[in-house]
Design an enzyme around this catalytic site. Structure first.
Site, PDB file in Angstrom:
ATOM      1  N   SER A  15     -13.481  -3.326   1.517  1.00 27.78           N
ATOM      2  CA  SER A  15     -12.309  -3.876   0.826  1.00 27.78           C
ATOM      3  C   SER A  15     -11.287  -2.800   0.468  1.00 27.78           C
ATOM      4  O   SER A  15     -10.124  -3.123   0.224  1.00 27.78           O
ATOM      5  CB  SER A  15     -12.749  -4.626  -0.425  1.00 27.78           C
ATOM      6  OG  SER A  15     -13.549  -3.796  -1.230  1.00 27.78           O
ATOM      7  N   ASP A  38     -12.209  -4.882 -12.698  1.00 22.86           N
ATOM      8  CA  ASP A  38     -12.154  -4.200 -11.410  1.00 22.86           C
ATOM      9  C   ASP A  38     -11.494  -2.834 -11.579  1.00 22.86           C
ATOM     10  O   ASP A  38     -10.268  -2.735 -11.691  1.00 22.86           O
ATOM     11  CB  ASP A  38     -11.392  -5.054 -10.398  1.00 22.86           C
ATOM     12  CG  ASP A  38     -11.399  -4.449  -8.996  1.00 22.86           C
ATOM     13  OD1 ASP A  38     -11.875  -3.303  -8.844  1.00 22.86           O
ATOM     14  OD2 ASP A  38     -10.924  -5.120  -8.055  1.00 22.86           O
ATOM     15  N   HIS A  98     -10.871  -1.350  -6.949  1.00 21.90           N
ATOM     16  CA  HIS A  98      -9.714  -1.575  -6.074  1.00 21.90           C
ATOM     17  C   HIS A  98      -8.441  -1.100  -6.779  1.00 21.90           C
ATOM     18  O   HIS A  98      -8.498  -0.610  -7.908  1.00 21.90           O
ATOM     19  CB  HIS A  98      -9.623  -3.058  -5.712  1.00 21.90           C
ATOM     20  CG  HIS A  98     -10.829  -3.532  -4.976  1.00 21.90           C
ATOM     21  ND1 HIS A  98     -11.811  -4.279  -5.562  1.00 21.90           N
ATOM     22  CD2 HIS A  98     -11.228  -3.310  -3.708  1.00 21.90           C
ATOM     23  CE1 HIS A  98     -12.768  -4.514  -4.689  1.00 21.90           C
ATOM     24  NE2 HIS A  98     -12.446  -3.935  -3.552  1.00 21.90           N
TER      25      HIS A  98
END
Ligand SMILES: *[C@@H]1O[C@H](CO)[C@@H](O)[C@H](O)[C@H]1NC(C)=O
Ligand SMILES: *[C@@H]1O[C@H](CO)[C@@H](O)[C@H](O)[C@H]1NC(C)=O
Ligand SMILES: *[C@@H]1O[C@H](CO)[C@@H](O)[C@H](O)[C@H]1NC(C)=O
Length: 361
Positions: free
Chosen positions: A117, A339, A342
């Site tokens: 990702s 998160d 990311h």
């Protein structure tokens, strides 16, 4: 440094122009050599973040296809200062990302990001950088197996993403899903592509229900598990072998994205009260007080054994300083998620792409 563009141009030219073209190409080789000198004296990855009101490079609301995972502003992140930092190398200036120039340089070319990702994060950044500069350029997004293809049809440029967490293969067998550290059949998809940007790391420490394999196979031995750092190294060695046997440096340019860092532990940046990246609004000045991720050492060792030219996008240190760049509670999980792995878009991966672009100037 787009020598490959010029060389194919020369090959396809007609005989009557040969002499003239030889002169032209000679000149370009000289220019290129000089360019190499200046870039080798400047390490793009050593520098600092500076506030620059002319950034970000695009308005995220003008990029309709940023996934919710990275859409921090849309998800309600109130502070915007984190979008206004530009990376300033110590010994040179980076050219600002120029989408129109990019379109001309890469006309008819294929670019692929291969990895997890974090590759998706960088892929989406590049499509936004390009789309927002020329919103009228027609595009076409399709998917073939694991590969998402974003094509700018007017320019014949394809910016692709192969979602591939380990680079090496996972094969369904009778005993279950086997992670095969010596096998890279998936690489058949990557042949003859002009620019390849690889990455793998974040899945190597996954355990429990989210681990997408049941057994690991290396050197003819199958077992339930092995040391994960060793597994990572073995897979990179298999990938390195793939590069050496399949890449034609006259046609393809290979990069490795490097290790993208997370920020879950404030003790690493001398802020022990921070249990995550939430509420972080500014970068660190640097150098980063915490340790370098051990995976980076493993990666550099393997890269040093590859015969074919591979450029490390050594984004670890510059990204380590960006504790403010993650979605935190403005990501996929929203207020209940956290998160710090990311990156928001617009944001830090735009800088990775700006540096990538500078390798072609
Ligand atoms: C990154 O930081 C480490 C540790 O501080 C240092 O050894 C290394 O040279 C740095 N790399 C770059 C590209 O700045
Ligand atoms: C989009 O790409 C697919 C696959 O290459 C192709 O079949 C389709 O015709 C394209 N559509 C447009 C509108 O260009
Ligand atoms: C956070 O980092 C510090 C310093 O590196 C370390 O001592 C500590 O164990 C870490 N805490 C967690 C929860 O990982």
């Amino acid at each position: 440094m787009d020598y490959w563009v010029h060389s194919s141009f020369c090959v396809s030219s007609i005989a009557a122009l040969l002499l003239l073209l030889l002169l032209v190409c000679d000149y370009q080789v000289v220019v290129r050599a000089r360019g190499d000198e200046s870039s080798s004296s400047c390490d793009f990855f050593k520098g600092r973040w500076v506030l620059d009101q002319s950034y970000p490079l695009y308005d995220p609301s003008s990029c309709p296809f940023i996934e919710r995972e990275f859409s921090c502003q849309k998800n309600g992140r109130p502070d915007q200062i984190h979008t206004k930092y530009r990376w300033q190398p110590l010994d040179c200036d980076l050219a600002r990302f120029d989408a129109l120039d990019f379109f001309e340089r890469f006309r008819g070319k294929n670019i692929i990001f291969v990895g997890d990702s974090l590759s998706r994060n960088q892929w989406q950044s590049l499509t936004c950088l390009l789309h927002s500069a020329v919103p009228t350029a027609t595009n076409n997004v399709t998917r073939v197996d694991t590969v998402s293809i974003f094509e700018f049809t007017d320019y014949g440029i394809r910016v692709m993403l192969d979602s591939n967490m380990y680079l090496v293969d996972i094969v369904k067998e009778k005993i279950g899903r086997v992670l095969k550290l010596d096998s890279i059949v998936g690489g058949n998809l990557w042949k003859d592509i002009d620019v390849l940007i690889f990455n793998t790391w974040h899945w190597w420490n996954r355990r429990g229900p989210s681990q997408p394999w049941d057994y690991v196979e290396v050197g003819g031995q199958t077992s339930k598990d092995i040391d994960r750092m060793l597994a990572f190294q073995k897979a990179l060695e298999t990938w390195a072998g793939w590069v050496d046997s399949n890449i034609d440096p006259a046609k393809s340019r290979v990069f490795f994205q490097g290790i993208s860092p997370s920020h879950y532990n404030g003790s690493e940046w001398h802020e022990p009260s921070a249990k995550s990246c939430v509420g972080q609004k500014e970068p660190l000045l640097g150098p980063y007080p915490g340790a370098s991720p051990p995976a980076l050492g493993v990666l550099k060792n393997v890269l040093s054994t590859i015969q074919k030219p591979v450029t490390l996008l050594d984004i670890t240190n510059l990204s380590l300083l960006r504790k403010d760049g993650h979605p935190s509670i403005y990501g996929l999980g929203g207020r209940t998620g956290m998160d710090c792995t990311h990156w928001c878009l617009c944001g830090v991966p735009d800088t990775w792409n700006e540096i990538l672009y500078n390798f072609f100037l």
